[in-house]
Motif scaffolding. Structure first.
Motif, PDB file in Angstrom:
ATOM      1  N   ASP A  97      -2.262   8.307  -0.324  1.00 34.60           N
ATOM      2  CA  ASP A  97      -2.311   7.115   0.539  1.00 34.60           C
ATOM      3  C   ASP A  97      -1.369   6.038   0.000  1.00 34.60           C
ATOM      4  N   GLY A  98      -1.328   5.895  -1.322  1.00 35.80           N
ATOM      5  CA  GLY A  98      -0.439   4.916  -1.944  1.00 35.80           C
ATOM      6  C   GLY A  98       1.018   5.234  -1.706  1.00 35.80           C
ATOM      7  N   ARG A  99       1.369   6.510  -1.807  1.00 34.29           N
ATOM      8  CA  ARG A  99       2.760   6.894  -1.550  1.00 34.29           C
ATOM      9  C   ARG A  99       3.124   6.650  -0.087  1.00 34.29           C
ATOM     10  N   ALA A 100       2.171   6.900   0.816  1.00 38.59           N
ATOM     11  CA  ALA A 100       2.422   6.636   2.239  1.00 38.59           C
ATOM     12  C   ALA A 100       2.612   5.141   2.478  1.00 38.59           C
ATOM     13  N   ALA A 101       1.804   4.325   1.812  1.00 40.70           N
ATOM     14  CA  ALA A 101       1.944   2.864   1.937  1.00 40.70           C
ATOM     15  C   ALA A 101       3.296   2.418   1.391  1.00 40.70           C
ATOM     16  N   ALA A 103       6.023   4.149   1.326  1.00 36.69           N
ATOM     17  CA  ALA A 103       7.066   4.556   2.276  1.00 36.69           C
ATOM     18  C   ALA A 103       7.216   3.539   3.406  1.00 36.69           C
ATOM     19  N   ARG A 104       6.128   2.797   3.692  1.00 35.21           N
ATOM     20  CA  ARG A 104       6.165   1.729   4.714  1.00 35.21           C
ATOM     21  C   ARG A 104       6.526   0.381   4.083  1.00 35.21           C
ATOM     22  N   TRP A 105       6.787   0.384   2.773  1.00 36.79           N
ATOM     23  CA  TRP A 105       7.030  -0.808   1.964  1.00 36.79           C
ATOM     24  C   TRP A 105       5.847  -1.784   2.048  1.00 36.79           C
ATOM     25  N   ASP A 106       4.655  -1.213   2.100  1.00 34.33           N
ATOM     26  CA  ASP A 106       3.415  -1.986   2.026  1.00 34.33           C
ATOM     27  C   ASP A 106       3.017  -2.008   0.558  1.00 34.33           C
ATOM     28  N   LEU A 107       3.604  -2.933  -0.193  1.00 35.45           N
ATOM     29  CA  LEU A 107       3.396  -2.949  -1.640  1.00 35.45           C
ATOM     30  C   LEU A 107       1.957  -3.271  -2.013  1.00 35.45           C
ATOM     31  N   ALA A 108       1.325  -4.157  -1.269  1.00 30.87           N
ATOM     32  CA  ALA A 108      -0.077  -4.503  -1.568  1.00 30.87           C
ATOM     33  C   ALA A 108      -0.974  -3.294  -1.349  1.00 30.87           C
ATOM     34  N   GLY A 109      -0.761  -2.589  -0.238  1.00 31.60           N
ATOM     35  CA  GLY A 109      -1.562  -1.394   0.041  1.00 31.60           C
ATOM     36  C   GLY A 109      -1.328  -0.303  -0.978  1.00 31.60           C
ATOM     37  N   ALA A 110      -0.062  -0.145  -1.382  1.00 33.30           N
ATOM     38  CA  ALA A 110       0.267   0.869  -2.379  1.00 33.30           C
ATOM     39  C   ALA A 110      -0.386   0.539  -3.719  1.00 33.30           C
ATOM     40  N   GLU A 111      -0.308  -0.711  -4.130  1.00 29.90           N
ATOM     41  CA  GLU A 111      -0.908  -1.102  -5.409  1.00 29.90           C
ATOM     42  C   GLU A 111      -2.409  -0.870  -5.400  1.00 29.90           C
ATOM     43  N   HIS A 112      -3.041  -1.226  -4.300  1.00 32.78           N
ATOM     44  CA  HIS A 112      -4.496  -1.020  -4.180  1.00 32.78           C
ATOM     45  C   HIS A 112      -4.829   0.474  -4.286  1.00 32.78           C
ATOM     46  N   ALA A 113      -4.045   1.314  -3.610  1.00 31.34           N
ATOM     47  CA  ALA A 113      -4.314   2.749  -3.619  1.00 31.34           C
ATOM     48  C   ALA A 113      -4.099   3.354  -5.007  1.00 31.34           C
ATOM     49  N   PHE A 114      -3.012   2.966  -5.678  1.00 31.29           N
ATOM     50  CA  PHE A 114      -2.750   3.525  -7.009  1.00 31.29           C
ATOM     51  C   PHE A 114      -3.826   3.091  -8.005  1.00 31.29           C
ATOM     52  N   GLN A 115      -4.295   1.849  -7.877  1.00 27.92           N
ATOM     53  CA  GLN A 115      -5.377   1.402  -8.750  1.00 27.92           C
ATOM     54  C   GLN A 115      -6.658   2.182  -8.474  1.00 27.92           C
ATOM     55  N   ALA A 116      -6.917   2.465  -7.186  1.00 26.99           N
ATOM     56  CA  ALA A 116      -8.100   3.251  -6.833  1.00 26.99           C
ATOM     57  C   ALA A 116      -7.986   4.673  -7.376  1.00 26.99           C
ATOM     58  N   ALA A 117      -6.779   5.241  -7.339  1.00 26.26           N
ATOM     59  CA  ALA A 117      -6.573   6.576  -7.905  1.00 26.26           C
ATOM     60  C   ALA A 117      -6.884   6.581  -9.394  1.00 26.26           C
ATOM     61  N   LEU A 118      -6.485   5.513 -10.078  1.00 28.12           N
ATOM     62  CA  LEU A 118      -6.744   5.420 -11.519  1.00 28.12           C
ATOM     63  C   LEU A 118      -8.211   5.169 -11.831  1.00 28.12           C
ATOM     64  N   GLU A 119      -8.936   4.569 -10.891  1.00 29.14           N
ATOM     65  CA  GLU A 119     -10.382   4.438 -11.080  1.00 29.14           C
ATOM     66  C   GLU A 119     -11.042   5.811 -11.040  1.00 29.14           C
ATOM     67  N   SER A 120     -10.526   6.696 -10.174  1.00 31.10           N
ATOM     68  CA  SER A 120     -11.079   8.052 -10.097  1.00 31.10           C
ATOM     69  C   SER A 120     -10.638   8.916 -11.271  1.00 31.10           C
ATOM     70  N   ASP A 121      -9.403   8.713 -11.723  1.00 30.56           N
ATOM     71  CA  ASP A 121      -8.867   9.473 -12.855  1.00 30.56           C
ATOM     72  C   ASP A 121      -7.980   8.554 -13.683  1.00 30.56           C
TER      73      ASP A 121
END
Length: 199
Positions: A97-101, A103-121
């Motif tokens: 989801d972060g990579r997709a965000a 690709a849309r240059w949605d930096l806030a969405g990407a940052e949120h997704a990558f942080q969520a990924a790191l919460e899981s792993d």
């Protein structure tokens, strides 16, 4: 299948993998499908493999099936742990989801997704690497994205060659080793001219 979906929902599952096995000539055909229980039980994707009855390449075929169903149908060879970087499926999905965000240059969405990924792993190197890029592009403090880049390189063997080169270049940039960073980015551009990260 409907009973399986009901049982899966009852235990709080968001996804269900359901399979079928049949005999086809001298092979066994195994079909699996992934269902999204959060959205009415719709089929996300399905995939079929044929396995010779002598059992040769059994492990490789089941890995191909599992990777294709769970990780999106990409060639299973490209989805080994040294490339995917995580064994936690939830982390992989939110990272995607972060990579997709991004690709849309949605930096806030990407940052949120990558942080969520790191919460899981927390040890997911690709999520740390792309979080570092996004933090840098967002003009966040040097120490913030430098720490993320450093976490990405804790286990470099899990990054894969595509991510390892930019991770090392970004790390050099973050630690002030500018000539080394420039050399690394130039090598990336020479190998992958369309890779915007290196520009």
């Amino acid at each position: 299948l409907e009973e399986a979906k009901t049982l899966a929902r009852a235990v709080g599952a968001g996804m269900l993998v359901w399979g079928d096995v049949s005999s086809v000539g001298d092979s066994i055909q195994v079909t699996a499908a992934l269902y999204d229980l959060r959205h009415g039980g719709r089929t996300v994707r399905d995939y079929t493999v044929r396995i010779h009855k002598d059992g040769q390449r059994l492990e490789a075929k089941f890995r191909e099936l599992a990777d294709s169903i769970l990780l999106g149908g990409v060639n299973a060879v490209q989805l080994r742990p040294d490339v995917v970087g995580t064994d936690v499926l939830a982390a992989f999905y939110v990272y995607a989801d972060g990579r997709a965000a991004l690709a849309r240059w949605d930096l806030a969405g990407a940052e949120h997704a990558f942080q969520a990924a790191l919460e899981s792993d927390p040890a997911y190197p690709q999520a740390s690497l792309w979080l570092a890029h996004v933090q840098m592009w967002n003009d966040e403090p040097l120490a913030t994205w430098q720490a993320s880049a450093a976490r990405a390189l804790v286990n470099p063997s899990k990054l894969g060659s595509t991510d390892l080169a930019p991770a090392r270049a970004l790390s050099s940039l973050g630690t002030g080793q500018f000539p080394d960073a420039c050399d690394r980015y130039r090598r990336i551009i020479a190998q992958r001219p369309a890779d915007f990260v290196a520009w």
